[in-house]
Design a protein around this motif. Structure first.
Motif, PDB file in Angstrom:
ATOM      1  N   PRO A   1      46.321  32.536  30.454  1.00 20.98           N
ATOM      2  CA  PRO A   1      46.881  31.379  29.744  1.00 20.98           C
ATOM      3  C   PRO A   1      47.420  30.306  30.701  1.00 20.98           C
ATOM      4  CG  PRO A   1      47.681  33.420  28.783  1.00 20.98           C
ATOM      5  CD  PRO A   1      46.977  33.787  30.052  1.00 20.98           C
ATOM      6  N   ILE A   2      47.125  29.055  30.377  1.00 23.87           N
ATOM      7  CA  ILE A   2      47.485  27.924  31.243  1.00 23.87           C
ATOM      8  C   ILE A   2      49.003  27.826  31.447  1.00 23.87           C
ATOM      9  CG2 ILE A   2      47.494  26.221  29.385  1.00 23.87           C
ATOM     10  CD1 ILE A   2      46.257  24.281  31.544  1.00 23.87           C
ATOM     11  N   GLN A   3      49.776  28.089  30.422  1.00 26.46           N
ATOM     12  CA  GLN A   3      51.243  28.006  30.545  1.00 26.46           C
ATOM     13  C   GLN A   3      51.729  28.886  31.696  1.00 26.46           C
ATOM     14  OE1 GLN A   3      53.300  29.622  27.169  1.00 26.46           O
ATOM     15  NE2 GLN A   3      55.266  29.620  28.201  1.00 26.46           N
ATOM     16  N   TRP A   4      51.193  30.090  31.799  1.00 26.17           N
ATOM     17  CA  TRP A   4      51.636  31.029  32.827  1.00 26.17           C
ATOM     18  C   TRP A   4      50.994  30.734  34.170  1.00 26.17           C
ATOM     19  CZ3 TRP A   4      55.900  32.973  31.453  1.00 26.17           C
ATOM     20  CH2 TRP A   4      56.164  33.162  30.090  1.00 26.17           C
ATOM     21  N   ARG A   5      49.766  30.241  34.177  1.00 31.10           N
ATOM     22  CA  ARG A   5      49.143  29.836  35.450  1.00 31.10           C
ATOM     23  C   ARG A   5      49.963  28.724  36.087  1.00 31.10           C
ATOM     24  NH1 ARG A   5      44.193  29.179  32.294  1.00 31.10           N
ATOM     25  NH2 ARG A   5      44.212  27.037  33.001  1.00 31.10           N
ATOM     26  N   GLU A   6      50.385  27.768  35.280  1.00 33.97           N
ATOM     27  CA  GLU A   6      51.192  26.662  35.800  1.00 33.97           C
ATOM     28  C   GLU A   6      52.550  27.153  36.279  1.00 33.97           C
ATOM     29  OE1 GLU A   6      51.215  23.838  32.593  1.00 33.97           O
ATOM     30  OE2 GLU A   6      49.244  23.027  33.154  1.00 33.97           O
ATOM     31  N   GLU A   7      53.183  28.025  35.503  1.00 30.76           N
ATOM     32  CA  GLU A   7      54.503  28.530  35.892  1.00 30.76           C
ATOM     33  C   GLU A   7      54.436  29.334  37.196  1.00 30.76           C
ATOM     34  OE1 GLU A   7      57.947  31.494  34.238  1.00 30.76           O
ATOM     35  OE2 GLU A   7      57.038  30.098  32.822  1.00 30.76           O
ATOM     36  N   PHE A   8      53.330  30.078  37.388  1.00 27.84           N
ATOM     37  CA  PHE A   8      53.170  30.895  38.588  1.00 27.84           C
ATOM     38  C   PHE A   8      52.486  30.129  39.724  1.00 27.84           C
ATOM     39  CE2 PHE A   8      52.786  34.880  35.672  1.00 27.84           C
ATOM     40  CZ  PHE A   8      54.120  34.775  35.335  1.00 27.84           C
ATOM     41  N   ASN A   9      52.231  28.827  39.501  1.00 25.31           N
ATOM     42  CA  ASN A   9      51.601  27.963  40.508  1.00 25.31           C
ATOM     43  C   ASN A   9      50.224  28.485  40.938  1.00 25.31           C
ATOM     44  OD1 ASN A   9      51.521  25.659  42.071  1.00 25.31           O
ATOM     45  ND2 ASN A   9      52.426  26.678  43.849  1.00 25.31           N
ATOM     46  N   ILE A  10      49.418  28.842  39.948  1.00 24.49           N
ATOM     47  CA  ILE A  10      48.051  29.310  40.181  1.00 24.49           C
ATOM     48  C   ILE A  10      47.102  28.223  39.713  1.00 24.49           C
ATOM     49  CG2 ILE A  10      46.326  31.036  39.543  1.00 24.49           C
ATOM     50  CD1 ILE A  10      48.654  32.998  39.092  1.00 24.49           C
ATOM     51  N   SER A  11      46.180  27.848  40.585  1.00 24.86           N
ATOM     52  CA  SER A  11      45.236  26.800  40.224  1.00 24.86           C
ATOM     53  C   SER A  11      43.809  27.219  40.553  1.00 24.86           C
ATOM     54  CB  SER A  11      45.599  25.491  40.933  1.00 24.86           C
ATOM     55  OG  SER A  11      45.646  25.698  42.329  1.00 24.86           O
ATOM     56  N   GLU A  12      42.878  26.346  40.189  1.00 24.02           N
ATOM     57  CA  GLU A  12      41.454  26.610  40.400  1.00 24.02           C
ATOM     58  C   GLU A  12      41.167  27.019  41.845  1.00 24.02           C
ATOM     59  OE1 GLU A  12      37.192  24.218  40.086  1.00 24.02           O
ATOM     60  OE2 GLU A  12      39.058  23.190  39.600  1.00 24.02           O
ATOM     61  N   ASN A  13      40.316  28.016  41.994  1.00 28.19           N
ATOM     62  CA  ASN A  13      39.864  28.549  43.284  1.00 28.19           C
ATOM     63  C   ASN A  13      40.923  29.338  44.048  1.00 28.19           C
ATOM     64  OD1 ASN A  13      37.195  27.652  43.017  1.00 28.19           O
ATOM     65  ND2 ASN A  13      37.775  25.623  43.744  1.00 28.19           N
ATOM     66  N   ASP A  14      42.109  29.536  43.483  1.00 24.64           N
ATOM     67  CA  ASP A  14      43.088  30.419  44.122  1.00 24.64           C
ATOM     68  C   ASP A  14      42.549  31.846  44.106  1.00 24.64           C
ATOM     69  OD1 ASP A  14      44.933  28.481  44.697  1.00 24.64           O
ATOM     70  OD2 ASP A  14      46.302  28.989  43.067  1.00 24.64           O
ATOM     71  N   LEU A  15      42.830  32.581  45.171  1.00 18.27           N
ATOM     72  CA  LEU A  15      42.473  33.995  45.207  1.00 18.27           C
ATOM     73  C   LEU A  15      43.616  34.803  44.609  1.00 18.27           C
ATOM     74  CD1 LEU A  15      40.791  34.600  48.675  1.00 18.27           C
ATOM     75  CD2 LEU A  15      39.734  34.607  46.419  1.00 18.27           C
ATOM     76  N   LEU A  16      43.275  35.663  43.672  1.00 15.80           N
ATOM     77  CA  LEU A  16      44.257  36.521  43.028  1.00 15.80           C
ATOM     78  C   LEU A  16      43.950  37.970  43.386  1.00 15.80           C
ATOM     79  CD1 LEU A  16      44.218  34.890  39.488  1.00 15.80           C
ATOM     80  CD2 LEU A  16      45.755  34.392  41.380  1.00 15.80           C
ATOM     81  N   SER A  17      44.990  38.747  43.665  1.00 21.51           N
ATOM     82  CA  SER A  17      44.759  40.165  43.942  1.00 21.51           C
ATOM     83  C   SER A  17      44.744  40.918  42.616  1.00 21.51           C
ATOM     84  CB  SER A  17      45.830  40.726  44.878  1.00 21.51           C
ATOM     85  OG  SER A  17      47.083  40.741  44.256  1.00 21.51           O
ATOM     86  N   VAL A  18      43.819  41.872  42.532  1.00 20.22           N
ATOM     87  CA  VAL A  18      43.645  42.672  41.330  1.00 20.22           C
ATOM     88  C   VAL A  18      43.627  44.135  41.755  1.00 20.22           C
ATOM     89  CG1 VAL A  18      42.120  43.185  39.377  1.00 20.22           C
ATOM     90  CG2 VAL A  18      42.247  40.857  40.272  1.00 20.22           C
ATOM     91  N   HIS A  19      44.477  44.941  41.146  1.00 22.26           N
ATOM     92  CA  HIS A  19      44.440  46.379  41.432  1.00 22.26           C
ATOM     93  C   HIS A  19      44.817  47.171  40.187  1.00 22.26           C
ATOM     94  CE1 HIS A  19      48.750  45.639  42.165  1.00 22.26           C
ATOM     95  NE2 HIS A  19      48.929  46.919  41.901  1.00 22.26           N
ATOM     96  N   LYS A  20      44.417  48.428  40.187  1.00 20.40           N
ATOM     97  CA  LYS A  20      44.704  49.320  39.067  1.00 20.40           C
ATOM     98  C   LYS A  20      45.866  50.222  39.447  1.00 20.40           C
ATOM     99  CE  LYS A  20      42.611  52.958  36.309  1.00 20.40           C
ATOM    100  NZ  LYS A  20      43.113  54.181  36.893  1.00 20.40           N
ATOM    101  N   GLU A  21      46.806  50.343  38.546  1.00 20.23           N
ATOM    102  CA  GLU A  21      47.974  51.204  38.756  1.00 20.23           C
ATOM    103  C   GLU A  21      48.346  51.834  37.418  1.00 20.23           C
ATOM    104  OE1 GLU A  21      52.699  50.598  39.702  1.00 20.23           O
ATOM    105  OE2 GLU A  21      51.304  49.144  40.510  1.00 20.23           O
ATOM    106  N   ASN A  22      48.329  53.169  37.364  1.00 17.84           N
ATOM    107  CA  ASN A  22      48.715  53.891  36.140  1.00 17.84           C
ATOM    108  C   ASN A  22      47.976  53.399  34.900  1.00 17.84           C
ATOM    109  OD1 ASN A  22      50.529  55.356  37.688  1.00 17.84           O
ATOM    110  ND2 ASN A  22      52.181  53.895  37.313  1.00 17.84           N
ATOM    111  N   ASN A  23      46.674  53.336  34.978  1.00 14.96           N
ATOM    112  CA  ASN A  23      45.799  52.967  33.857  1.00 14.96           C
ATOM    113  C   ASN A  23      46.019  51.544  33.346  1.00 14.96           C
ATOM    114  OD1 ASN A  23      43.587  53.698  32.325  1.00 14.96           O
ATOM    115  ND2 ASN A  23      44.832  54.260  30.567  1.00 14.96           N
ATOM    116  N   ARG A  24      46.501  50.675  34.208  1.00 16.43           N
ATOM    117  CA  ARG A  24      46.629  49.262  33.850  1.00 16.43           C
ATOM    118  C   ARG A  24      46.192  48.426  35.044  1.00 16.43           C
ATOM    119  NH1 ARG A  24      53.184  48.439  33.975  1.00 16.43           N
ATOM    120  NH2 ARG A  24      53.433  49.195  36.093  1.00 16.43           N
ATOM    121  N   ILE A  25      45.821  47.207  34.772  1.00 15.67           N
ATOM    122  CA  ILE A  25      45.421  46.275  35.823  1.00 15.67           C
ATOM    123  C   ILE A  25      46.584  45.334  36.076  1.00 15.67           C
ATOM    124  CG2 ILE A  25      43.850  44.410  36.461  1.00 15.67           C
ATOM    125  CD1 ILE A  25      41.794  45.624  34.603  1.00 15.67           C
ATOM    126  N   ILE A  26      46.846  45.059  37.345  1.00 16.97           N
ATOM    127  CA  ILE A  26      47.878  44.101  37.722  1.00 16.97           C
ATOM    128  C   ILE A  26      47.188  42.972  38.486  1.00 16.97           C
ATOM    129  CG2 ILE A  26      49.991  43.718  39.021  1.00 16.97           C
ATOM    130  CD1 ILE A  26      50.609  46.719  38.528  1.00 16.97           C
TER     131      ILE A  26
END
Length: 106
Positions: free
Chosen positions: A20-45
């Motif tokens: 969601p754009i509201q949270w991308r803006e709040e977390f200062n995430i924009s187009e082409n940013d690299l985001l880390s993705v990992h699995k922990e306890n059957n959920r994705i972070i």
């Protein structure tokens, strides 16, 4: 604080998730940013920052519409059931959690 979103993810389908754009803006995430993705306890972070060591990290690039593709190796490890998107405001991260999991374990 954990915020529940009305966005869902089904493993082994198309592997894309709209952040969601509201949270991308709040977390200062924009187009082409690299985001880390990992699995922990059957959920994705998903986060802009690199988490503590001990996790197998994958990095994804966000497109201009806020869509990311969950890495296949992580998607394959998830239970094949509906997952829901949550926002962790304190950690500035996105959580993808099985729908049947209790909210208290977030």
């Amino acid at each position: 604080m954990i915020v529940e979103c009305d966005k869902y993810y089904m493993p082994r389908k198309n592997r894309v998730l709209l952040l969601p754009i509201q949270w991308r803006e709040e977390f200062n995430i924009s187009e082409n940013d690299l985001l880390s993705v990992h699995k922990e306890n059957n959920r994705i972070i998903i986060t802009k920052k690199t988490p503590a060591t001990g996790f197998t990290l994958k990095y994804v690039k966000m497109n201009k519409k806020g869509v990311i593709t969950i890495p296949k190796i992580i998607d394959d490890e998830l239970d094949c059931r509906l997952h829901q998107l949550y926002i962790n405001q304190d950690e500035h991260s996105f959580l993808v959690v099985p729908v049947t999991q209790e909210k208290s374990s977030l």
